[in-house]
Scaffold this motif. Structure first.
Motif, PDB file in Angstrom:
ATOM      1  N   GLU A 219      -0.438  -2.393  10.201  1.00 23.50           N
ATOM      2  CA  GLU A 219      -0.596  -1.869   9.024  1.00 23.50           C
ATOM      3  C   GLU A 219       0.120  -0.688   8.881  1.00 23.50           C
ATOM      4  O   GLU A 219       0.939  -0.524   7.909  1.00 23.50           O
ATOM      5  N   ALA A 220       0.030   0.183  10.075  1.00 25.23           N
ATOM      6  CA  ALA A 220       0.599   1.330   9.964  1.00 25.23           C
ATOM      7  C   ALA A 220       2.036   1.447  10.033  1.00 25.23           C
ATOM      8  O   ALA A 220       2.867   1.910   9.096  1.00 25.23           O
ATOM      9  N   CYS A 221       2.722   0.357  10.830  1.00 26.11           N
ATOM     10  CA  CYS A 221       4.211   0.203  10.800  1.00 26.11           C
ATOM     11  C   CYS A 221       4.639  -0.181   9.629  1.00 26.11           C
ATOM     12  O   CYS A 221       5.926   0.036   9.083  1.00 26.11           O
ATOM     13  N   ALA A 222       3.991  -1.114   8.804  1.00 26.73           N
ATOM     14  CA  ALA A 222       4.413  -1.823   7.167  1.00 26.73           C
ATOM     15  C   ALA A 222       4.467  -0.426   6.467  1.00 26.73           C
ATOM     16  O   ALA A 222       5.312  -0.507   5.557  1.00 26.73           O
ATOM     17  N   ARG A 223       3.748   0.507   6.491  1.00 23.68           N
ATOM     18  CA  ARG A 223       3.673   1.681   5.844  1.00 23.68           C
ATOM     19  C   ARG A 223       4.421   3.016   5.922  1.00 23.68           C
ATOM     20  O   ARG A 223       4.353   3.884   5.407  1.00 23.68           O
ATOM     21  N   LEU A 224       5.302   2.863   7.116  1.00 19.49           N
ATOM     22  CA  LEU A 224       6.008   3.963   7.849  1.00 19.49           C
ATOM     23  C   LEU A 224       7.447   3.754   7.776  1.00 19.49           C
ATOM     24  O   LEU A 224       7.951   2.600   7.471  1.00 19.49           O
ATOM     25  N   ASP A 225       8.368   4.855   7.578  1.00 26.71           N
ATOM     26  CA  ASP A 225       9.792   4.718   7.728  1.00 26.71           C
ATOM     27  C   ASP A 225      10.080   4.638   9.228  1.00 26.71           C
ATOM     28  O   ASP A 225      11.428   3.806   9.163  1.00 26.71           O
TER      29      ASP A 225
ATOM     30  N   SER B  18       0.931  -1.260  -0.103  1.00 27.11           N
ATOM     31  CA  SER B  18       0.074   0.026  -0.056  1.00 27.11           C
ATOM     32  C   SER B  18       0.877   1.201   0.079  1.00 27.11           C
ATOM     33  O   SER B  18       2.173   1.231   0.414  1.00 27.11           O
ATOM     34  N   ALA B  19       0.217   2.304  -0.158  1.00 29.12           N
ATOM     35  CA  ALA B  19       1.133   3.555  -0.197  1.00 29.12           C
ATOM     36  C   ALA B  19       1.503   3.978   1.097  1.00 29.12           C
ATOM     37  O   ALA B  19       0.926   3.605   2.138  1.00 29.12           O
ATOM     38  N   PRO B  20       2.619   4.620   1.057  1.00 24.27           N
ATOM     39  CA  PRO B  20       3.164   4.733   2.685  1.00 24.27           C
ATOM     40  C   PRO B  20       2.143   5.862   3.244  1.00 24.27           C
ATOM     41  O   PRO B  20       1.655   6.749   2.743  1.00 24.27           O
ATOM     42  N   LEU B  21       2.415   5.952   4.736  1.00 20.97           N
ATOM     43  CA  LEU B  21       1.690   6.935   5.322  1.00 20.97           C
ATOM     44  C   LEU B  21       2.399   8.168   5.847  1.00 20.97           C
ATOM     45  O   LEU B  21       2.279   8.803   7.007  1.00 20.97           O
ATOM     46  N   PHE B  22       3.059   8.647   4.812  1.00 19.73           N
ATOM     47  CA  PHE B  22       3.995   9.855   5.038  1.00 19.73           C
ATOM     48  C   PHE B  22       4.144  10.558   3.541  1.00 19.73           C
ATOM     49  O   PHE B  22       4.209   9.858   2.738  1.00 19.73           O
ATOM     50  N   ARG B  23       4.535  11.850   3.580  1.00 18.84           N
ATOM     51  CA  ARG B  23       5.083  12.464   2.280  1.00 18.84           C
ATOM     52  C   ARG B  23       6.339  13.179   2.379  1.00 18.84           C
ATOM     53  O   ARG B  23       6.538  13.488   3.703  1.00 18.84           O
ATOM     54  N   ARG B  24       7.098  12.945   1.564  1.00 20.07           N
ATOM     55  CA  ARG B  24       8.387  13.595   1.500  1.00 20.07           C
ATOM     56  C   ARG B  24       8.172  15.024   0.935  1.00 20.07           C
ATOM     57  O   ARG B  24       7.452  15.276  -0.027  1.00 20.07           O
ATOM     58  N   VAL B  25       8.516  16.257   1.693  1.00 20.16           N
ATOM     59  CA  VAL B  25       8.227  17.411   1.306  1.00 20.16           C
ATOM     60  C   VAL B  25       9.481  18.026   1.054  1.00 20.16           C
ATOM     61  O   VAL B  25      10.596  17.591   1.581  1.00 20.16           O
ATOM     62  N   ASN B  26       9.585  19.114   0.446  1.00 22.59           N
ATOM     63  CA  ASN B  26      11.024  19.659  -0.048  1.00 22.59           C
ATOM     64  C   ASN B  26      11.485  20.302   1.183  1.00 22.59           C
ATOM     65  O   ASN B  26      11.180  21.343   1.678  1.00 22.59           O
ATOM     66  N   ALA B  27      12.635  19.809   1.319  1.00 25.86           N
ATOM     67  CA  ALA B  27      13.470  20.101   2.729  1.00 25.86           C
ATOM     68  C   ALA B  27      14.713  20.968   2.103  1.00 25.86           C
ATOM     69  O   ALA B  27      15.302  21.451   3.125  1.00 25.86           O
TER      70      ALA B  27
ATOM     71  N   PRO C 267      -1.040  11.826   6.209  1.00 25.75           N
ATOM     72  CA  PRO C 267      -1.630  10.633   5.726  1.00 25.75           C
ATOM     73  C   PRO C 267      -1.469   9.732   6.941  1.00 25.75           C
ATOM     74  O   PRO C 267      -2.645   8.959   7.044  1.00 25.75           O
ATOM     75  N   LEU C 268      -0.782   9.302   7.744  1.00 23.52           N
ATOM     76  CA  LEU C 268      -0.744   8.616   9.053  1.00 23.52           C
ATOM     77  C   LEU C 268      -1.791   9.050   9.864  1.00 23.52           C
ATOM     78  O   LEU C 268      -2.677   8.405  10.492  1.00 23.52           O
ATOM     79  N   PHE C 269      -1.989  10.254  10.322  1.00 19.77           N
ATOM     80  CA  PHE C 269      -2.963  10.671  11.457  1.00 19.77           C
ATOM     81  C   PHE C 269      -4.201  10.522  10.732  1.00 19.77           C
ATOM     82  O   PHE C 269      -5.282  10.141  11.582  1.00 19.77           O
ATOM     83  N   ARG C 270      -4.569  10.835   9.606  1.00 18.20           N
ATOM     84  CA  ARG C 270      -5.889  10.490   8.616  1.00 18.20           C
ATOM     85  C   ARG C 270      -6.069   9.172   8.824  1.00 18.20           C
ATOM     86  O   ARG C 270      -7.182   8.553   9.113  1.00 18.20           O
ATOM     87  N   PHE C 271      -5.151   8.211   8.561  1.00 20.84           N
ATOM     88  CA  PHE C 271      -5.469   6.893   8.539  1.00 20.84           C
ATOM     89  C   PHE C 271      -5.895   6.397   9.962  1.00 20.84           C
ATOM     90  O   PHE C 271      -6.662   5.418   9.961  1.00 20.84           O
ATOM     91  N   LEU C 272      -5.078   6.842  11.146  1.00 23.48           N
ATOM     92  CA  LEU C 272      -5.363   6.164  12.430  1.00 23.48           C
ATOM     93  C   LEU C 272      -6.748   6.856  12.551  1.00 23.48           C
ATOM     94  O   LEU C 272      -7.607   6.099  13.177  1.00 23.48           O
ATOM     95  N   LEU C 273      -7.235   8.138  12.161  1.00 27.86           N
ATOM     96  CA  LEU C 273      -8.510   8.641  12.553  1.00 27.86           C
ATOM     97  C   LEU C 273      -9.708   7.705  11.780  1.00 27.86           C
ATOM     98  O   LEU C 273     -10.656   7.277  12.425  1.00 27.86           O
ATOM     99  N   SER C 274      -9.114   7.183  10.623  1.00 26.82           N
ATOM    100  CA  SER C 274     -10.231   6.345  10.038  1.00 26.82           C
ATOM    101  C   SER C 274     -10.201   4.906  10.645  1.00 26.82           C
ATOM    102  O   SER C 274     -11.285   4.244  10.421  1.00 26.82           O
ATOM    103  N   LYS C 275      -9.321   4.552  11.400  1.00 27.69           N
ATOM    104  CA  LYS C 275      -9.576   3.210  12.012  1.00 27.69           C
ATOM    105  C   LYS C 275     -10.095   3.120  13.458  1.00 27.69           C
ATOM    106  O   LYS C 275     -10.092   2.307  14.141  1.00 27.69           O
TER     107      LYS C 275
END
Length: 156
Positions: free
Chosen positions: A77-83, A4-13, A58-66
């Motif tokens: 599931e969350a750990c599998a989709r996180l760094d 599945s898609a990761p639960l974080f986004r990379r932003v321009n650092a 995306p992680l926080f929204r995922f947790l709220l949906s669960k």
């Protein structure tokens, strides 16, 4: 299980004028101090442990949906989709950790606090709390609660 898609986004650092955490001065100002040169303990990477450029919305929204589902499955599931699993603890209180109605995760972003109940289910600390109940800390920022704006004029 499919990937599945990761639960974080990379932003321009590396964006111009972007500031990440404001953890102090630059390394060039500290590397040649007498105390630093005398101690081998301070020699190492310039700023180890800083993980800039990650957005965990995306992680926080995922947790709220669960909410209401078994924590063991949600956590797996969350750990599998996180760094790294650390951001889960920012919003979810497990064991004897203090429960908070709301959690500030950015300069002006808030999310509902979550906890794991006695039955092992993920629950909201304050299920009745909504964006209408929130007050902004300043007038210059756009404040959000669970992704919904709050604190704006009704006239504007």
């Amino acid at each position: 299980m499919d990937r599945s898609a990761p639960l974080f986004r990379r932003v321009n650092a590396r964006a111009r004028n972007s500031r990440h955490g404001e953890h102090g001065g630059e390394y060039r100002h500290e590397r040649h101090r007498k105390g630093t040169l005398a101690s081998e303990a301070t020699r190492g990477s310039m700023h180890a442990g800083h993980r800039h450029g990650r957005d965990y919305t995306p992680l926080f929204r995922f947790l709220l949906s669960k909410v209401g589902q078994p924590w063991v499955q949600v956590h797996s599931e969350a750990c599998a989709r996180l760094d790294t699993p650390e951001p889960i603890t920012w919003i979810v209180a497990t064991g004897n950790a203090p429960r908070r109605d709301q959690v500030r995760v950015g300069e002006a972003s808030y999310f509902s606090g979550l906890y794991v109940d006695e039955a092992g289910l993920l629950q909201r600390v304050a299920p009745a709390l909504t964006a209408k109940d929130m007050l902004p800390s300043c007038t210059c920022c756009t404040h959000t609660f669970n992704g919904v704006r709050f604190g704006e004029d009704d006239a504007g």
